[in-house]
Design an enzyme around this catalytic site. Structure first.
Site, PDB file in Angstrom:
ATOM      1  N   GLY A  14       5.085 -10.071  -9.216  1.00  0.00           N
ATOM      2  CA  GLY A  14       4.783 -10.610  -7.889  1.00  0.00           C
ATOM      3  C   GLY A  14       5.984 -10.865  -7.012  1.00  0.00           C
ATOM      4  O   GLY A  14       5.951 -11.751  -6.148  1.00  0.00           O
ATOM      5  N   HIS A 111       4.593   1.357  -2.283  1.00  0.00           N
ATOM      6  CA  HIS A 111       4.943   2.278  -3.374  1.00  0.00           C
ATOM      7  C   HIS A 111       6.460   2.497  -3.358  1.00  0.00           C
ATOM      8  O   HIS A 111       7.036   2.700  -2.285  1.00  0.00           O
ATOM      9  CB  HIS A 111       4.204   3.610  -3.194  1.00  0.00           C
ATOM     10  CG  HIS A 111       4.501   4.574  -4.302  1.00  0.00           C
ATOM     11  ND1 HIS A 111       3.991   4.404  -5.575  1.00  0.00           N
ATOM     12  CD2 HIS A 111       5.281   5.679  -4.338  1.00  0.00           C
ATOM     13  CE1 HIS A 111       4.442   5.388  -6.343  1.00  0.00           C
ATOM     14  NE2 HIS A 111       5.230   6.168  -5.622  1.00  0.00           N
ATOM     15  N   ASP A 147      -1.719   6.478  -4.027  1.00  0.00           N
ATOM     16  CA  ASP A 147      -0.473   6.642  -3.273  1.00  0.00           C
ATOM     17  C   ASP A 147      -0.588   7.656  -2.142  1.00  0.00           C
ATOM     18  O   ASP A 147       0.366   8.379  -1.823  1.00  0.00           O
ATOM     19  CB  ASP A 147       0.692   7.009  -4.218  1.00  0.00           C
ATOM     20  CG  ASP A 147       0.897   5.959  -5.292  1.00  0.00           C
ATOM     21  OD1 ASP A 147       0.626   4.764  -5.007  1.00  0.00           O
ATOM     22  OD2 ASP A 147       1.294   6.306  -6.414  1.00  0.00           O
ATOM     23  N   GLU A 174      14.801  -4.416  -3.570  1.00  0.00           N
ATOM     24  CA  GLU A 174      15.351  -5.225  -2.466  1.00  0.00           C
ATOM     25  C   GLU A 174      14.863  -4.700  -1.119  1.00  0.00           C
ATOM     26  O   GLU A 174      14.563  -5.467  -0.205  1.00  0.00           O
ATOM     27  CB  GLU A 174      16.883  -5.183  -2.493  1.00  0.00           C
ATOM     28  CG  GLU A 174      17.470  -6.095  -3.533  1.00  0.00           C
ATOM     29  CD  GLU A 174      18.988  -5.996  -3.563  1.00  0.00           C
ATOM     30  OE1 GLU A 174      19.596  -5.666  -2.515  1.00  0.00           O
ATOM     31  OE2 GLU A 174      19.558  -6.219  -4.648  1.00  0.00           O
TER      32      GLU A 174
HETATM   33  C1  GRF Z   1       6.910  -2.620  -6.930  1.00  0.00           C
HETATM   34  O1  GRF Z   1       7.968  -1.746  -7.191  1.00  0.00           O
HETATM   35  C2  GRF Z   1       5.846  -1.939  -6.130  1.00  0.00           C
HETATM   36  O2  GRF Z   1       6.342  -1.003  -5.215  1.00  0.00           O
HETATM   37  C3  GRF Z   1       5.050  -1.230  -7.179  1.00  0.00           C
HETATM   38  O3  GRF Z   1       5.004  -2.134  -8.262  1.00  0.00           O
HETATM   39  C4  GRF Z   1       6.151  -2.984  -8.204  1.00  0.00           C
HETATM   40  C5  GRF Z   1       5.636  -4.384  -8.182  1.00  0.00           C
HETATM   41  O4  GRF Z   1       6.667  -5.338  -8.282  1.00  0.00           O
HETATM   42  N1  GRF Z   1       3.753  -0.848  -6.672  1.00  0.00           N
HETATM   43  P1  GRF Z   1       6.359  -6.868  -7.982  1.00  0.00           P
HETATM   44  O5  GRF Z   1       5.199  -7.260  -8.890  1.00  0.00           O
HETATM   45  O6  GRF Z   1       6.023  -7.025  -6.538  1.00  0.00           O
HETATM   46  O7  GRF Z   1       7.609  -7.602  -8.367  1.00  0.00           O
END
Ligand code: GRF
Length: 220
Positions: A14, A111, A147, A174
C-alpha cells in the site's frame, strides 16, 4: 470545493495508497479517500488506512466461490461508502467484465511500466532482460483486459547500469508516488475525460507533471 469520494483497492504494502492519503490531506486536493478495500487479510496497506482513520474493509477472495460473487460483494462495499471514483493501487486481482463495465471511466489503475510496453507481472526483470534504457509508470482507466485502457499520465524513469529488478523497481516506485496523486487530481477535478478511448482535456493542471523522474540531469 466538493471533493470526489474515492475508494482504493489494495492487496499488500500500500505505498501508493500512502501517497494518495498524503495528497488528499491538501485542502485544495479534489478527492478524499472514503474507503480502502483489501482482498488479502492483515496487509500493511490496511494499517496505513487505519492510521489515517479511513474505513478499511477486508474482502478475502478466498471466501468466495467465484469471481462474480467476490466482485458483487466488492461493488456493494463501494456503493455503501458512496464511492464515486475507484483507484486500484497494487490490487492483484482481475475484475469481471461486469464490474469493469459498472465502473467504466471512473476506475484507475497504476502499472509500473510505460504502457503499452511490459504489461503484466515481473515488469522490471523483463525491462532489464530486454535491455531497455528508459522505463516508467502509467496511470490508466481500467478496461477488461489487464493493463489496458486510456492513459491518464505517465512518468519516465531511467534504467541505470548495474540495476537489479529491485533497484529499478524502487526508482519506479518513487515516480509512482508522484504520478498517482497527479493523475487522480486530473480525473477528480474534471480536467480530463475519456473521448474515443483517449484521455483528453487539460492534462497539465496543478504542479508540473512528473514526466522524467528523477530529472534527467540528476539521473545521469
Ligand atoms: C506498484 O508497483 C504498482 O504499480 C503495482 O503494484 C505495486 C504496488 O505497490 N500495480 P504498493 O502496494 O502500492 O506499495
Amino acid at each position: 470545493m466538493t471533493k470526489r469520494r474515492v475508494g482504493v483497492l489494495i492487496s499488500g504494502r500500500g505505498s501508493n495508497l500512502g501517497a494518495l492519503i498524503e495528497a488528499c490531506k491538501a485542502p485544495e486536493y479534489p478527492a478524499k479517500i472514503v474507503v480502502v478495500v483489501s482482498n488479502v487479510p492483515r496487509v500493511q496497506g490496511l494499517l496505513r488506512a487505519e492510521a489515517a482513520l479511513i474505513p478499511a474493509l477486508t474482502i478475502n477472495h478466498e471466501d468466495f466461490a467465484s469471481r462474480e460473487e467476490f466482485d458483487a460483494t466488492l461493488d456493494k462495499g463501494l456503493k455503501d461508502a458512496h464511492v464515486e471514483l475507484l483507484c486500484n493501487a497494487g490490487f492483484m486481482r482481475l475484475h469481471t467484465e461486469n464490474f469493469v463495465k459498472r465502473w467504466r471511466d471512473r476506475h484507475l489503475n497504476i502499472h509500473p511500466s510505460l504502457l503499452p510496453a511490459f504489461r503484466g507481472l515481473h515488469t522490471h526483470a523483463r525491462v532489464l532482460d530486454e535491455g531497455a534504457k528508459i522505463t516508467g509508470c502509467t496511470v490508466h482507466f481500467v478496461r477488461p483486459q489487464m493493463d489496458t485502457g486510456p492513459i491518464v499520465a505517465q512518468a519516465a524513469v531511467p534504467v541505470l547500469p548495474g540495476d537489479t529488478p529491485d533497484s529499478l523497481g524502487n526508482r519506479v516506485l518513487e515516480a509512482e508516488h508522484r504520478l498517482y496523486p497527479h493523475a487522480l487530481r486530473l480525473v477528480a477535478s474534471g480536467a480530463v475525460r475519456v473521448e474515443h478511448e483517449h484521455v483528453v482535456g487539460m492534462t497539465q493542471i496543478g504542479e508540473q507533471a512528473p514526466f522524467f523522474s528523477p530529472p534527467l540531469d540528476e539521473a545521469l
